[in-house]
Scaffold this motif. Sequence first.
Motif, PDB file in Angstrom:
ATOM      1  N   THR A  75      24.266-114.788  60.208  1.00 33.78           N
ATOM      2  CA  THR A  75      23.411-113.874  61.125  1.00 33.78           C
ATOM      3  C   THR A  75      23.509-114.627  62.636  1.00 33.78           C
ATOM      4  OG1 THR A  75      22.802-112.792  59.437  1.00 33.78           O
ATOM      5  CG2 THR A  75      22.440-111.886  61.333  1.00 33.78           C
ATOM      6  N   ALA A  76      22.417-115.712  62.448  1.00 32.03           N
ATOM      7  CA  ALA A  76      22.072-116.449  63.910  1.00 32.03           C
ATOM      8  C   ALA A  76      23.581-117.170  64.595  1.00 32.03           C
ATOM      9  CB  ALA A  76      20.928-117.241  63.580  1.00 32.03           C
ATOM     10  N   ALA A 131      28.148-115.532  69.536  1.00 35.69           N
ATOM     11  CA  ALA A 131      28.257-114.300  70.841  1.00 35.69           C
ATOM     12  C   ALA A 131      27.705-114.390  71.870  1.00 35.69           C
ATOM     13  CB  ALA A 131      27.753-113.118  70.531  1.00 35.69           C
ATOM     14  N   VAL A 132      26.438-115.693  71.968  1.00 38.21           N
ATOM     15  CA  VAL A 132      26.110-115.634  73.483  1.00 38.21           C
ATOM     16  C   VAL A 132      26.631-117.043  74.059  1.00 38.21           C
ATOM     17  CG1 VAL A 132      23.553-116.792  73.933  1.00 38.21           C
ATOM     18  CG2 VAL A 132      23.834-115.468  72.735  1.00 38.21           C
ATOM     19  N   MET A 155      29.329-115.246  75.888  1.00 38.80           N
ATOM     20  CA  MET A 155      29.248-114.383  76.694  1.00 38.80           C
ATOM     21  C   MET A 155      29.036-115.969  78.245  1.00 38.80           C
ATOM     22  SD  MET A 155      28.169-111.515  78.220  1.00 38.80           S
ATOM     23  CE  MET A 155      28.512-110.743  76.713  1.00 38.80           C
ATOM     24  N   ALA A 156      28.422-116.736  77.632  1.00 33.73           N
ATOM     25  CA  ALA A 156      27.580-117.832  78.617  1.00 33.73           C
ATOM     26  C   ALA A 156      29.111-118.253  79.329  1.00 33.73           C
ATOM     27  CB  ALA A 156      26.312-118.879  77.907  1.00 33.73           C
ATOM     28  N   ILE A 206      25.221-114.791  66.336  1.00 34.43           N
ATOM     29  CA  ILE A 206      24.602-114.101  67.419  1.00 34.43           C
ATOM     30  C   ILE A 206      24.856-115.395  68.395  1.00 34.43           C
ATOM     31  CG2 ILE A 206      23.262-113.714  68.333  1.00 34.43           C
ATOM     32  CD1 ILE A 206      21.622-111.663  66.015  1.00 34.43           C
TER      33      ILE A 206
END
Lengths: 499, 124, 296, 617
Positions: free
Chosen positions: B88-89, B95-96, B99-100, B92
């Motif tokens: 999961t991490a 995704a971060v 996005m960054a 995530i």
Amino acid sequence: MVSPILLIAVPLILAFSVPLWGLIHKKLEKFVPLIAFGFNTYLIFRLLPFALTERTISVVIANIKPPFGINLAVGPFGLFFALIIQLVALATAFYLLSYDPPEPSDKFYMLFILLVLGSTGMVLTGDIFNLFVFLEITSISAYALTAITKTGPAAEAGFKYLLLGSLGSTLVLLGIALIYGSLGTLNMAHIAHRISGMDSRLVVAAAILFIVGFGVEAEMLPLNGWVPDAYQAAPIPVVALLSGAVAKAGLYALARVLYTLIGMPNIIMLLLTFGILTMFAGELAALRQNDIRRLLAYSSIGQMGMIMLAFGAFGVNSVFGGVLQAFTHGITKALLFLVLGVMALHTGGATDMESLRGFGRKFPYWSMLFAVGVLSTLGLPPFAGFWSKLALIIGVIIDGHPTYAALALIATFIEVFYFARLLSVIYSSKLSPKLVERSIRNTTIPLLSATFLAAIIIAVGLYPNVFFDLGDSASRALLNRAHYIFSIIGHYLQSMGGV
Amino acid sequence: MNPEALGKVIFYGSSIALFLIGLYIILVKRNLIKLILGLTFIESGVNLFLVSIGYVWGRTAPILNKPELMETPSKLAVDPVPQALVLTAIVIGVAVTAMALAIAMLIYDKYGTLNISKIKELKW
Amino acid sequence: MTGQILWAIFMPILVIIIGLIYMGLARKITARIHNRYGPPFYQNIIDVIKLFSKKDVANHGVMFSLGPVIAVAGMVISLLFIPIGNRPLLSFNGDIIVLLYLLVIAPLGMALGVGEGANPNGAIGIARALTLMLGYEVVLVIAAVAVMIHAGSASFMEIIRQQQGGVAHWFIWPLFLSALATDIALQAILGEKPFDQPIAPHEIASGPMVEYGGKFLGMLQIYHAIAIIVETGIFVNLFLGGGSLVWWFVKSFAVFFVALLINAVMPRFRIGQAFKFYWTYPAAIGLVGLIIVAIT
Amino acid sequence: MFGINMNPYELLAAVFGLGAILTYLLGHFDRHLKTWLTLITLALATYIFLHLPNEYSLESPSLLFGIDKLSWLFGILTLGLGTIVAFALLAYPELSPNFYFMFILNIGASIFLLLSRDLVAFFLMWELMSWTIFAMILGDGGAERGRAATKYLVWSAIGAAFILFAFAILAKSTNSFEWSGIVAGISQMPSGWRVAAIALLIAGFAVKAAIMPMHTWVPDAYAESPHPFTAFLSGVLSKLGIYGIFLAFFVLSARFELVNMPKIFGTHIFGYILAWIGALTAFGASLIAIKQEHAKRLLAWSSISQLGYILFGFGIGSAIGIAGALFHAVSHALFKTLLFLILAGVIKRTGTDRMAELGGLIKKMPLSFIFAVVGGLALAGIPMTIGFPSKWLIYEAAIHQGFIFTTVLIFAASTAVFLYYYRFVFSIFLGELHANHQDVKEVPFPIWFSYILISIPIFWLGLFPGKAMQIFAEIAEQFDLPAVTNFTATTITTPLGSFNALIVGLVFFASFAFGLLLYFIGGRTRKVHQYDTFLAGEADEPVKLHYGQRFFYFLERELKPLYRISVEKIYQFVAEFTRFVADQVRKGFFCGNAQAYLYYMTIFIVILVFAIWRIKL
């Protein structure tokens, strides 16, 4: 009882269905958040009677009972915060009806719902890893929403937020890893039950990591560099949510972790110091601020500091004050930002004081709503802020921290100063040349949504009983750690033979 | 030193090393891309840490594809939960990072620079 | 009762005449000191009669005319509240503080009248008078408080009663410093040099009186005549033990005489200097006296 | 009433609430309707107020209300003067409905403040009362008004903070939020906290009561608030601060402090401090009033000075002192309302309160002049008006109690009253009429009628002070305080002396008749033009010679060293310093560099580690 899972499930489904609605008609997209949050608000109100009791119940997912599996731990404390989030979200979603979203609009609405959903999840979950996941849902949508207008400042603010936020949540994950490595469980009640057996150095390390991680969202002092920038650059409805939902969820997580999981008074009381520092930093930074958006952002930091101070006092009276203040702050700041959004419509987007000089002369009703928000923030009757500030200050003193209460009162002098200046600018008789007669857009819908929030503030101010009861059971629930543990994993402990 | 302890030292040591490298990068480097890389380093360090918590020396993956594993999984397989968490991490984290990077592109587009100390339009 | 009422009607007239004679004597004495001959001692009575018989007096309005009326009325009522020669009229109905306030009615009324005269000289005179008043009132009050604390009463009758039985019982001995301060204050209260700035004929054309002529000036003369008696009378009652009617006036004239002597040989202070003077030396003397009283 | 079964307290609240809202809503339709609605509201409220039962408790939020003699007295003052001011408002149709809304709310809050019997209710009403004043000062805006309103609100917040803090201490220590419980439990409090709580309360109330050094908002707020409202602000609302000080000082502290504290001259040291503060306030403010150039500021400083008298009376703490202080509260309420209303009328007609630009208005506004004299007589404390007995009682108490130095200060202050009062009345009404004001008319009926309404009690209580003394005796009795009992309807007797108000009045009229007699003995008079004055032959044609500016400049010159002392400078320094720190925080901390924020985060972790290291787990 209706299932609290719906609070998360329904918006989740609706969030990802936004593009489908958009296929039918572009305008339908607007209504999705309203439907989602309207439904959620309905649910919350159905659940409210339950929040008045002191019980916390676990809502089991996939039929695996805690401490195994994933569960929601729905208690008065969480529901209280869920209520704040939903009310702000509802008003904001209504406000969105007349708002021109930045393109791509379907993504905007989707992220918008996800943001609220994430924070609702944070306050309802009973599982620490889920807390992390919801935190990430919240913050990723928040980063995206901050930057969504794709202007330079928006991107800059989004990036600052992202840097701090992602580092913070990584630290949270590290904290979770420490706890899981020592205790082998992720259920918060179970952790709380077992934490006394854990190596205290590791507990402290985890506590530090949690404070830093959630402190970013809760706008704690050295971690809040992103706040003014994000508040200034993000679209207005997002800003309302940032203060009304994200900050509150971060605060909830902080309180939940420190009170229920860690449960060490000495660590909790660190919040007193950092609350005071946060408060002074926020208020001082706001003192000479000329841009009203940034001013409100700094004021938000100040208020959050005050709430943290209350949570740090480690007593039922001050926590009572703290949760009430969280409520009024959420609603009030949302109101102020929504009104400010409309004000900006009349100045061509400018939100500095000089551009808004004399706004009150031309738009009395709007300024009245703004004044209601300001007066409530200042803690003046007959608005909700009066009761919360009163309860907070008296609570902190009764719980034995008069010095901190005195410092908090001193910080409010600064707050009074800049808000009074703000009001005197808005009600000035000299008109700013930038003010236009009539907004380019019809402002009926924002008016209704702002009136809705103002009505809550006034209604709570005039008739605070329910508010007091909710806050009372919320604060008791937070402090009653044993009860929380027992409610969630009581059956398991019994089956293991020890309570 | 027995292999189990050595393994712990390697796992934990390298995760801490990753974390510190990442920290160094984000504190010292000015380039946005490098900052993002630093974040990724930190994340990887934490993920590695998480995995190593659940790892027990000499056990196998918690995939119940063998009969002996099916009988007594808790004796033979490592703790599956951290692995699930890490999955999961990682998602995530991706995704971060995505996005960054997207925001970094946007910033470069608007400001014409990736130097973080020059991106200060919003301040005070 | 009837006797009292008759005395109440007769006494002001008596006091007016005596006061005017005081003023005449003052001119005479001053003249003698200046080595002049001077007018006869009854000159001021003649002046008042002359002023009252003048026709066609300039009048600036109702308040302008009422000013002298209130001035006379205020002085008469003050007069009725001080015991003169063991003949108390209304002193049981008010004490020193009441008197101090009644004393202000007259100048206040006059000041309002002068104001309507719209002459800047008059206004300057009033401003000076008020400034001077702020100066000496402090001294006077310091002394009066000392007397009240010493006597344990603010009533004139009680204060006079405690001074009965010969010169040795007069308060001037135990309260010498207070008496001294009061006497210095009296110099300004009487409007004698070096504290005659409000009138200052050479600078502001007699100040408050500048617009007043004829009967108005006559009334102001009468006011001044009563004022002299009242003001010296306060000193007599507070420090010199009152006394029977004749003695009372003799003592009062003695007090007035001292003021005259100083007046005759002194130049005039600048108003600021006068104010400052009162708030320094006499006030300090009075305070020392007051502290002595308070301690003992 | 109206077939609704309501407690009178609820009814009173409803009257104020509905009255305010209705006035606001309907006020937009007609210029005069709002004032009439205000008057109706206040009349109804007065009626209900006079018929209130003793106790009322609201279940939740649990608030307790009740009425006693003290609240009755201040309530009557508030409602009475509020109604009179509202009547005068008939002449000000230009004020916005917002103002009326706030005005009614303000009066309602004041009344319920007086009626409240527990801390929460008290604080609630206190805050409501405070911020509505802010709204009224702010009014229609303007930079100066904004600044004054801001200053007011900050000071009001400081006062409220003191009060709140003290309330919390009291509630914590006595475990009660009700006055009665606190009074009962206060003797068990640790004495340090007890003294702190009472000192804080007094300091907090002193802000509203305009006691130095918490007074700096007053001149600005008075100068900038709507002119008729200033009358209410000075006359009534400052008295609520006095009411609070009374509660704090007598109801809470007197009983034990009088016994336990060290004494000087028979008065406990707390009272002595209070008396000194009061006397210095009275003295300092009156000296500052002398040099004001604006009439409103002059009266504002005069208010500060007079409120100092009241505090002084409280500080003396003897029976006479308390009675005198309460009496002075009543009399100041009356005459200052009158004077401010007169000034409001003058400003309405001439548009300025700068005294150098006024003058000679007696010719145009004789009624205003007469009542300005009436108000001035009361302000100066001339016998026959209400101002005298109140001041007289305070002096008697002070001398009797041996407060010698403070007495001298107080006397000096009341001498200074003559100076600034004469300046006020001369510069506005006397002297030469300004060319701009040749066509000024007398104030309209509502305003001059309100003068008459206020003057009635000024003379009535001035001639029959016993009526008021009776009430003060009852109040003292109610709180177990020493009471003055030696009085009749017209005479008050103290250990030092006595004063018969009616005799003084009658004799004055007799003397006045004597003066008139002299006037009629003399010859005829001839009316002359105002420029027909004696100017020593210097001016051969009419010149404007109004002596209105720097009236007491020679005095100012001498008092310069005293004027140099100013707490305002300290506050300004604090404000400047705060601004400096604020800028440093804002620019230093929120510097805009994201990497710096990352540094903060790292440092924060280090700090946390150290902090937790230091504390015991």
